[in-house]
Write a protein that holds these residues in place. Structure first.
Motif, PDB file in Angstrom:
ATOM      1  N   ASP A   1     -28.309 -10.828 114.749  1.00  0.00           N
ATOM      2  CA  ASP A   1     -28.744  -9.663 113.972  1.00  0.00           C
ATOM      3  C   ASP A   1     -27.627  -8.622 113.901  1.00  0.00           C
ATOM      4  O   ASP A   1     -27.827  -7.448 114.209  1.00  0.00           O
ATOM      5  CB  ASP A   1     -29.997  -9.058 114.592  1.00  0.00           C
ATOM      6  CG  ASP A   1     -30.861  -8.365 113.536  1.00  0.00           C
ATOM      7  OD1 ASP A   1     -30.513  -8.445 112.343  1.00  0.00           O
ATOM      8  OD2 ASP A   1     -31.877  -7.755 113.902  1.00  0.00           O
ATOM      9  N   ALA A   2     -26.435  -9.073 113.482  1.00  0.00           N
ATOM     10  CA  ALA A   2     -25.257  -8.208 113.494  1.00  0.00           C
ATOM     11  C   ALA A   2     -24.465  -8.363 112.206  1.00  0.00           C
ATOM     12  O   ALA A   2     -24.611  -9.336 111.467  1.00  0.00           O
ATOM     13  CB  ALA A   2     -24.375  -8.540 114.695  1.00  0.00           C
ATOM     14  N   LEU A   3     -23.628  -7.383 111.955  1.00  0.00           N
ATOM     15  CA  LEU A   3     -22.736  -7.379 110.795  1.00  0.00           C
ATOM     16  C   LEU A   3     -21.305  -7.219 111.295  1.00  0.00           C
ATOM     17  O   LEU A   3     -21.005  -6.284 112.041  1.00  0.00           O
ATOM     18  CB  LEU A   3     -23.098  -6.224 109.857  1.00  0.00           C
ATOM     19  CG  LEU A   3     -22.034  -5.778 108.844  1.00  0.00           C
ATOM     20  CD1 LEU A   3     -21.789  -6.872 107.818  1.00  0.00           C
ATOM     21  CD2 LEU A   3     -22.453  -4.494 108.158  1.00  0.00           C
ATOM     22  N   THR A   4     -20.429  -8.130 110.886  1.00  0.00           N
ATOM     23  CA  THR A   4     -19.015  -8.020 111.234  1.00  0.00           C
ATOM     24  C   THR A   4     -18.213  -7.727 109.971  1.00  0.00           C
ATOM     25  O   THR A   4     -18.353  -8.425 108.966  1.00  0.00           O
ATOM     26  CB  THR A   4     -18.494  -9.310 111.890  1.00  0.00           C
ATOM     27  OG1 THR A   4     -19.253  -9.570 113.072  1.00  0.00           O
ATOM     28  CG2 THR A   4     -17.028  -9.168 112.269  1.00  0.00           C
ATOM     29  N   VAL A   5     -17.403  -6.686 110.031  1.00  0.00           N
ATOM     30  CA  VAL A   5     -16.569  -6.280 108.900  1.00  0.00           C
ATOM     31  C   VAL A   5     -15.129  -6.671 109.203  1.00  0.00           C
ATOM     32  O   VAL A   5     -14.592  -6.322 110.258  1.00  0.00           O
ATOM     33  CB  VAL A   5     -16.655  -4.761 108.649  1.00  0.00           C
ATOM     34  CG1 VAL A   5     -15.868  -4.387 107.402  1.00  0.00           C
ATOM     35  CG2 VAL A   5     -18.106  -4.320 108.514  1.00  0.00           C
TER      36      VAL A   5
ATOM     37  N   SER B   1      -5.854  -6.402 107.142  1.00  0.00           N
ATOM     38  CA  SER B   1      -5.694  -6.094 108.560  1.00  0.00           C
ATOM     39  C   SER B   1      -6.361  -7.163 109.409  1.00  0.00           C
ATOM     40  O   SER B   1      -7.348  -7.776 109.002  1.00  0.00           O
ATOM     41  CB  SER B   1      -6.317  -4.726 108.868  1.00  0.00           C
ATOM     42  OG  SER B   1      -6.437  -4.522 110.252  1.00  0.00           O
ATOM     43  N   ARG B   2      -5.833  -7.385 110.592  1.00  0.00           N
ATOM     44  CA  ARG B   2      -6.450  -8.333 111.517  1.00  0.00           C
ATOM     45  C   ARG B   2      -7.618  -7.717 112.271  1.00  0.00           C
ATOM     46  O   ARG B   2      -8.341  -8.418 112.975  1.00  0.00           O
ATOM     47  CB  ARG B   2      -5.408  -8.840 112.522  1.00  0.00           C
ATOM     48  CG  ARG B   2      -4.360  -9.764 111.910  1.00  0.00           C
ATOM     49  CD  ARG B   2      -3.510 -10.395 112.992  1.00  0.00           C
ATOM     50  NE  ARG B   2      -2.566 -11.357 112.446  1.00  0.00           N
ATOM     51  CZ  ARG B   2      -1.759 -12.103 113.183  1.00  0.00           C
ATOM     52  NH1 ARG B   2      -1.776 -11.982 114.506  1.00  0.00           N
ATOM     53  NH2 ARG B   2      -0.930 -12.952 112.614  1.00  0.00           N
ATOM     54  N   ALA B   3      -7.789  -6.431 112.142  1.00  0.00           N
ATOM     55  CA  ALA B   3      -8.874  -5.751 112.846  1.00  0.00           C
ATOM     56  C   ALA B   3     -10.221  -6.190 112.291  1.00  0.00           C
ATOM     57  O   ALA B   3     -10.353  -6.527 111.111  1.00  0.00           O
ATOM     58  CB  ALA B   3      -8.717  -4.239 112.706  1.00  0.00           C
ATOM     59  N   ARG B   4     -11.225  -6.192 113.150  1.00  0.00           N
ATOM     60  CA  ARG B   4     -12.593  -6.458 112.727  1.00  0.00           C
ATOM     61  C   ARG B   4     -13.537  -5.707 113.651  1.00  0.00           C
ATOM     62  O   ARG B   4     -13.184  -5.380 114.787  1.00  0.00           O
ATOM     63  CB  ARG B   4     -12.895  -7.953 112.742  1.00  0.00           C
ATOM     64  CG  ARG B   4     -12.798  -8.615 114.090  1.00  0.00           C
ATOM     65  CD  ARG B   4     -12.901 -10.112 113.951  1.00  0.00           C
ATOM     66  NE  ARG B   4     -11.929 -10.604 112.995  1.00  0.00           N
ATOM     67  CZ  ARG B   4     -11.664 -11.892 112.798  1.00  0.00           C
ATOM     68  NH1 ARG B   4     -12.312 -12.793 113.483  1.00  0.00           N
ATOM     69  NH2 ARG B   4     -10.760 -12.271 111.928  1.00  0.00           N
ATOM     70  N   ALA B   5     -14.710  -5.426 113.149  1.00  0.00           N
ATOM     71  CA  ALA B   5     -15.673  -4.647 113.920  1.00  0.00           C
ATOM     72  C   ALA B   5     -17.065  -5.207 113.703  1.00  0.00           C
ATOM     73  O   ALA B   5     -17.407  -5.646 112.600  1.00  0.00           O
ATOM     74  CB  ALA B   5     -15.625  -3.179 113.509  1.00  0.00           C
ATOM     75  N   THR B   6     -17.868  -5.184 114.755  1.00  0.00           N
ATOM     76  CA  THR B   6     -19.237  -5.682 114.695  1.00  0.00           C
ATOM     77  C   THR B   6     -20.204  -4.550 114.985  1.00  0.00           C
ATOM     78  O   THR B   6     -20.018  -3.798 115.943  1.00  0.00           O
ATOM     79  CB  THR B   6     -19.448  -6.823 115.713  1.00  0.00           C
ATOM     80  OG1 THR B   6     -18.517  -7.872 115.442  1.00  0.00           O
ATOM     81  CG2 THR B   6     -20.856  -7.381 115.623  1.00  0.00           C
ATOM     82  N   ILE B   7     -21.218  -4.435 114.139  1.00  0.00           N
ATOM     83  CA  ILE B   7     -22.238  -3.400 114.322  1.00  0.00           C
ATOM     84  C   ILE B   7     -23.613  -4.052 114.272  1.00  0.00           C
ATOM     85  O   ILE B   7     -23.795  -5.103 113.653  1.00  0.00           O
ATOM     86  CB  ILE B   7     -22.137  -2.289 113.255  1.00  0.00           C
ATOM     87  CG1 ILE B   7     -22.339  -2.872 111.854  1.00  0.00           C
ATOM     88  CG2 ILE B   7     -20.809  -1.570 113.354  1.00  0.00           C
ATOM     89  CD1 ILE B   7     -22.398  -1.821 110.772  1.00  0.00           C
TER      90      ILE B   7
END
Length: 280
Positions: free
Chosen positions: A150-154, A159-165
């Protein structure tokens, strides 16, 4: 009534014994199939005028959308899949899907990026990051599981960066993280310096920040250093103020665990700044 249905599934599985799962019947299969079809239609309606629907079937959806609307759209598609209450068909109630959540991957791409490669990377991030995420809350020195998946990864092609919310908006501590994530693009376009991630990591490298409260103080200090309100116009001041309030609201005791890699919600928000800053 929905709570009673949930408890009914749980009690039935307990009666059958561990490992057997819930009772299945033609009625349950029909109800879930009908609800999934309604979800696909709702996804199509949500994307009208906001993006291009490539595929929608059951709990799967693939679409192209504008950058500025991507997070809000993902949250709306998540609500379409499951929310409290019942779906309706010709004024008749339809039981919603089993409340397992719905994971997403948002890939920020350029017009010159090969679509096939970007789609493949978005799916890979979905499977390896979003669906492997477990949200936890630190209580009395112990990490307790709040929600799995139940998450969203951007992620971004630049960029190699990624974030999960998190996308479970029924739990207050997780909803605060999602609200903060939605506020970041506006802040980057107005008052927030794109150097915040490097500034934050410089301070966060100190072992003392392993304490959640110390990490929170570092984040607030760095945030204050990277905000400039001098050139803010009167017509945007109120919306920016509300966005800043959302950014400082998430609890420092919320963590996401992916493949036994633990990251605090604050660190994920800083990662999100790194993703967005190269496209805004």
């Amino acid at each position: 009534m929905l709570k009673a249905i949930r408890e009914g599934y749980w009690r039935a599985s307990r009666l059958l014994g561990k490992g057997v799962g819930s009772l299945l019947s033609p009625s349950i299969t029909h109800a879930i199939s009908l609800s999934l079809m309604l979800t696909a239609v709702e996804d199509w309606k949500a994307l009208r005028g906001r993006g291009v629907l490539v595929y929608s079937g059951g709990d799967d959806v693939y679409s192209l959308a504008a950058l500025e609307d991507s997070l809000a759209l993902a949250l709306e598609l998540r609500r379409n899949y499951y929310s409290e209450g019942f779906k309706r068909l010709r004024a008749q109630p339809v039981v919603p899907e089993i409340p397992t959540g719905r994971s997403f991957s948002v890939r920020l791409s350029r017009l010159t990026d090969p679509l096939f490669d970007e789609a493949a990377e978005a799916i890979r991030v979905l499977e390896e990051e979003s669906k492997e995420s477990t949200w936890k809350h630190l209580k009395e020195g112990r990490l307790e599981k709040v929600k799995r998946k139940d998450a969203l990864t951007v992620s971004s092609s630049i960029s190699r960066a990624r974030a999960t919310i998190p996308l479970d908006l029924e739990k207050t501590e997780l909803r605060a993280v999602a609200d903060a994530a939605r506020a970041i693009p506006l802040l980057l376009l107005t008052v927030l310096s794109s150097n915040l991630p490097e500034d934050f990591r410089g301070f966060a490298a100190d072992p003392i920040t392993r304490d959640p409260r110390a990490l929170e103080r570092v984040f607030l200090y760095v945030l204050g250093r990277n905000i400039s309100l001098d050139l803010l116009s009167e017509d945007t001041r109120d919306s920016v103020r509300k966005a800043l309030e959302k950014l400082v609201r998430p609890s420092v005791e919320v963590y996401v665990d992916r493949h036994e890699r633990l990251s605090s919600a604050i660190e994920e928000l800083v990662n999100l700044v790194m993703v967005w800053r190269v496209v805004l």
